[in-house]
Design an enzyme around this catalytic site. Structure first.
Site, PDB file in Angstrom:
ATOM      1  N   TYR A 197      36.313  39.606 -18.168  1.00 15.50           N
ATOM      2  CA  TYR A 197      37.229  39.477 -17.025  1.00 15.50           C
ATOM      3  C   TYR A 197      37.788  38.064 -16.889  1.00 15.50           C
ATOM      4  O   TYR A 197      38.157  37.653 -15.797  1.00 15.50           O
ATOM      5  CB  TYR A 197      36.501  39.877 -15.743  1.00 15.50           C
ATOM      6  CG  TYR A 197      36.515  41.369 -15.470  1.00 15.50           C
ATOM      7  CD1 TYR A 197      37.713  42.069 -15.288  1.00 15.50           C
ATOM      8  CD2 TYR A 197      35.325  42.093 -15.368  1.00 15.50           C
ATOM      9  CE1 TYR A 197      37.723  43.440 -15.015  1.00 15.50           C
ATOM     10  CE2 TYR A 197      35.327  43.462 -15.089  1.00 15.50           C
ATOM     11  CZ  TYR A 197      36.535  44.120 -14.913  1.00 15.50           C
ATOM     12  OH  TYR A 197      36.559  45.475 -14.631  1.00 15.50           O
ATOM     13  N   GLU A 256      40.716  43.936 -25.170  1.00 15.48           N
ATOM     14  CA  GLU A 256      39.528  44.603 -24.618  1.00 15.48           C
ATOM     15  C   GLU A 256      38.844  45.539 -25.615  1.00 15.48           C
ATOM     16  O   GLU A 256      37.611  45.639 -25.623  1.00 15.48           O
ATOM     17  CB  GLU A 256      39.930  45.395 -23.370  1.00 15.48           C
ATOM     18  CG  GLU A 256      40.345  44.472 -22.230  1.00 15.48           C
ATOM     19  CD  GLU A 256      40.841  45.221 -20.999  1.00 15.48           C
ATOM     20  OE1 GLU A 256      40.953  46.473 -21.040  1.00 15.48           O
ATOM     21  OE2 GLU A 256      41.115  44.543 -19.990  1.00 15.48           O
ATOM     22  N   LYS A 267      31.928  52.122 -14.981  1.00 14.83           N
ATOM     23  CA  LYS A 267      31.266  50.943 -14.427  1.00 14.83           C
ATOM     24  C   LYS A 267      29.839  51.262 -13.963  1.00 14.83           C
ATOM     25  O   LYS A 267      29.488  52.442 -13.782  1.00 14.83           O
ATOM     26  CB  LYS A 267      32.117  50.386 -13.283  1.00 14.83           C
ATOM     27  CG  LYS A 267      33.461  49.794 -13.760  1.00 14.83           C
ATOM     28  CD  LYS A 267      34.220  49.152 -12.597  1.00 14.83           C
ATOM     29  CE  LYS A 267      35.504  48.491 -13.073  1.00 14.83           C
ATOM     30  NZ  LYS A 267      36.220  47.819 -11.952  1.00 14.83           N
ATOM     31  N   ASN A 271      34.346  50.440  -8.052  1.00 17.87           N
ATOM     32  CA  ASN A 271      35.403  51.456  -8.109  1.00 17.87           C
ATOM     33  C   ASN A 271      35.367  52.304  -9.385  1.00 17.87           C
ATOM     34  O   ASN A 271      36.392  52.748  -9.878  1.00 17.87           O
ATOM     35  CB  ASN A 271      36.774  50.813  -7.874  1.00 17.87           C
ATOM     36  CG  ASN A 271      37.122  49.781  -8.931  1.00 17.87           C
ATOM     37  OD1 ASN A 271      36.347  49.568  -9.858  1.00 17.87           O
ATOM     38  ND2 ASN A 271      38.279  49.167  -8.817  1.00 17.87           N
ATOM     39  N   HIS A 280      37.114  51.284 -15.283  1.00 15.92           N
ATOM     40  CA  HIS A 280      38.078  50.290 -15.747  1.00 15.92           C
ATOM     41  C   HIS A 280      38.962  50.936 -16.798  1.00 15.92           C
ATOM     42  O   HIS A 280      38.487  51.724 -17.611  1.00 15.92           O
ATOM     43  CB  HIS A 280      37.358  49.090 -16.388  1.00 15.92           C
ATOM     44  CG  HIS A 280      38.300  48.181 -17.143  1.00 15.92           C
ATOM     45  ND1 HIS A 280      38.961  47.148 -16.533  1.00 15.92           N
ATOM     46  CD2 HIS A 280      38.734  48.206 -18.440  1.00 15.92           C
ATOM     47  CE1 HIS A 280      39.765  46.560 -17.433  1.00 15.92           C
ATOM     48  NE2 HIS A 280      39.636  47.188 -18.589  1.00 15.92           N
TER      49      HIS A 280
HETATM   50  O1  CDP Z   1      40.646  47.444 -12.346  1.00 20.02           O
HETATM   51  P1  CDP Z   1      42.088  47.182 -11.952  1.00 20.02           P
HETATM   52  O2  CDP Z   1      42.955  46.809 -13.135  1.00 20.02           O
HETATM   53  O3  CDP Z   1      42.662  48.293 -11.133  1.00 20.02           O
HETATM   54  O4  CDP Z   1      42.077  45.919 -10.943  1.00 20.02           O
HETATM   55  P2  CDP Z   1      42.133  44.351 -11.243  1.00 20.02           P
HETATM   56  O5  CDP Z   1      43.084  43.750 -10.264  1.00 20.02           O
HETATM   57  O6  CDP Z   1      42.356  44.063 -12.682  1.00 20.02           O
HETATM   58  O7  CDP Z   1      40.678  43.852 -10.840  1.00 20.02           O
HETATM   59  C1  CDP Z   1      39.584  44.044 -11.712  1.00 20.02           C
HETATM   60  C2  CDP Z   1      38.419  44.554 -10.890  1.00 20.02           C
HETATM   61  O8  CDP Z   1      38.033  43.540  -9.955  1.00 20.02           O
HETATM   62  C3  CDP Z   1      38.706  45.772 -10.013  1.00 20.02           C
HETATM   63  O9  CDP Z   1      38.661  46.995 -10.701  1.00 20.02           O
HETATM   64  C4  CDP Z   1      37.598  45.668  -8.990  1.00 20.02           C
HETATM   65  O10 CDP Z   1      36.346  46.123  -9.508  1.00 20.02           O
HETATM   66  C5  CDP Z   1      37.511  44.144  -8.786  1.00 20.02           C
HETATM   67  N1  CDP Z   1      38.270  43.685  -7.619  1.00 20.02           N
HETATM   68  C6  CDP Z   1      37.602  43.306  -6.460  1.00 20.02           C
HETATM   69  O11 CDP Z   1      36.371  43.368  -6.407  1.00 20.02           O
HETATM   70  N2  CDP Z   1      38.311  42.871  -5.369  1.00 20.02           N
HETATM   71  C7  CDP Z   1      39.650  42.787  -5.402  1.00 20.02           C
HETATM   72  N3  CDP Z   1      40.327  42.375  -4.328  1.00 20.02           N
HETATM   73  C8  CDP Z   1      40.346  43.160  -6.572  1.00 20.02           C
HETATM   74  C9  CDP Z   1      39.639  43.603  -7.676  1.00 20.02           C
HETATM   75 MG    MG Z   2      42.870  45.165 -14.358  1.00 18.47          MG
END
Ligand code: CDP
Ligand code: MG
Length: 148
Positions: A49, A126, A9, A112, A115
């Site tokens: 997304y 994706e 990222k 974070n 991805h």
């Molecule tokens: O990336 P991952 O699959 O672990 O998480 P996700 O639930 O699919 O969410 C996608 C991305 O959204 C996360 O990696 C974070 O960068 C962001 N995110 C956020 O900003 N705040 C949250 N409460 C949850 C996700």
């Molecule tokens: Mg995810």
């Protein structure tokens, strides 16, 4: 042999962590089959997304993803999707296990570092979002034997 999409990222690219992220995956025997740097337009980040479009963090997340270059890659290996998720750690770095990429480097739940596709269905959406067939080389074509 499974394929998964990984993105370094913009926060991690800006902090000089591209090599470290790739090294963590390669050291675990995952094979890089496609790799490129991309600067997503806002609409492209939103399309990627789209599954999260109704979530409160969607606007902030997509702005962040479009704010600087990302490095996208296709990784291959047995169980690659799950293994990548394990090496990444939980979405929230405060909850991520010791030794994971997010625990080691993430600044926040949004910024974070990395991805990774979360399922075969996600990977099937994706990977072609970033790569066409000519841009993905099979492990066999690389002339390498997986170390797994
Ligand atoms: O990336 P991952 O699959 O672990 O998480 P996700 O639930 O699919 O969410 C996608 C991305 O959204 C996360 O990696 C974070 O960068 C962001 N995110 C956020 O900003 N705040 C949250 N409460 C949850 C996700
Ligand atoms: Mg995810």
């Amino acid at each position: 042999m499974e394929h998964t999409l990984v993105i370094v990222k913009p926060d991690a690219v800006a902090r000089g962590l591209i090599g470290e992220v790739i090294r963590r995956f390669e050291s675990e025997g995952l094979v890089v089959c496609g790799l490129k740097m991309v600067r997503l337009a806002q609409k492209e980040a939103e399309g990627f997304y789209q599954v999260h479009r109704a979530r409160p963090f969607f606007d902030s997340l997509t702005r962040f993803m479009a704010a600087g270059p990302c490095v996208a890659m296709v990784l291959a290996g047995e169980g690659a999707i799950g293994r990548v998720r394990t090496l990444m750690g939980a979405t929230d770095p405060a909850k991520a296990a010791e030794g994971t990429l997010r625990r080691s480097f993430a600044a926040s739940i949004e910024k974070n570092v990395v991805h990774g596709s979360d399922s075969e269905a996600s990977a099937a959406f994706e990977i072609p979002y970033f790569f066409n067939r000519l841009e993905i080389v099979s492990p066999a074509e690389r002339g390498e034997i997986s170390v797994m």
